[in-house]
Each structure stands twice: as C-alpha cells, then as structure tokens.
Scaffold this motif. Structure first.
Motif: not given
Ligand SMILES: [Zn+2]
Length: 129
Positions: A6, A9, A27, A30, A32
């Motif tokens: 990711c 992170c 992710c 997150c 995302t």
């Molecule tokens: Zn992430």
C-alpha cells in the motif's frame, strides 16, 4: 499471488481481479482502493511485480525501494520510446545523419544496460541501498 505494498501504510496487498478481469488492490486499514483499468497500467503493474518477485522487502523499506524501482522502470520505458523513435527515422535521411542516429541508439542501449544493473542492485541488495 501478486502483491504490492500500500502506498500509504506499506502493508502487503493481495491482487484481486474485478468482474471485468482487471486487477485491483484494496487496503482495509487505509481504505485505499487501487484500480488498474488501462493496458499501460496493467503492463506497468506486471513489470513492477516481475521486478519485485521473490524479494521480501523489510516493511519499512517498502515505499522507498518501490519508488526507486518505479523511477528506474519509468526511465527505461522512456529510453525505449526514444530508441523506437530513432528506429523510425533510420534510412530517411543522409548517411551521416543515420550514423548519428545509430550512435545515439548505442548510447541509449548502454544506458538501459546500466539502469538494469542498477535495478538488480536495488531489488536484490540488502536494505542498505
Ligand atoms: Zn494502507
């Protein structure tokens, strides 16, 4: 299974495939979602995954190494484009000009070689790159 870290992170994300057969990554922490929908993106993804294959990056190194690898891959792509353009021009001009172009082509190929060995160093050396 293809994995990518990711970009926020660094967690390893498993590649998923959407209903159209296109790759994407999610992710959970997150939130995302990275969808890769165009041919160029999918090619770039495959190239990146090939480069990262078998390389277990230390967690904290992920983003840094990944960006370095991306930068080198992008430069190689740019050079290949230049070579293609030169090839397209060969034979269209005087012999002197052709000579110049062939020379330029050799230099670009040499640059690719340098970049490929740099890539190997980045992808396979220890964390201290
Ligand atoms: Zn992430």
């Amino acid at each position: 299974m293809q994995k990518l870290p990711c970009f926020l992170c660094g967690r390893q994300l498993d590649q998923r495939i959407d209903k159209n057969g296109k790759p994407y990554f999610v992710c959970d922490p997150c939130g995302t979602q990275i969808f890769i929908r165009r041919k160029t993106g999918i090619e770039n993804l495959n190239e990146l995954v090939r480069t990262l294959k078998g390389r277990d990056l230390p967690f904290r190194e992920h983003a840094r190494v990944l960006y370095k690898i991306q930068a080198v891959l992008a430069e190689i792509r740019g050079i290949k484009k230049e070579i293609k353009a030169l090839d397209g021009e060969l034979g269209l001009f005087s012999r002197d000009k052709d000579k110049e172009r062939k020379r330029a082509r050799e230099l670009l190929n040499a640059r690719i070689k340098t970049l490929l060995s740099q890539l190997k160093r980045i992808a396979y050396s220890d964390a201290h790159v």
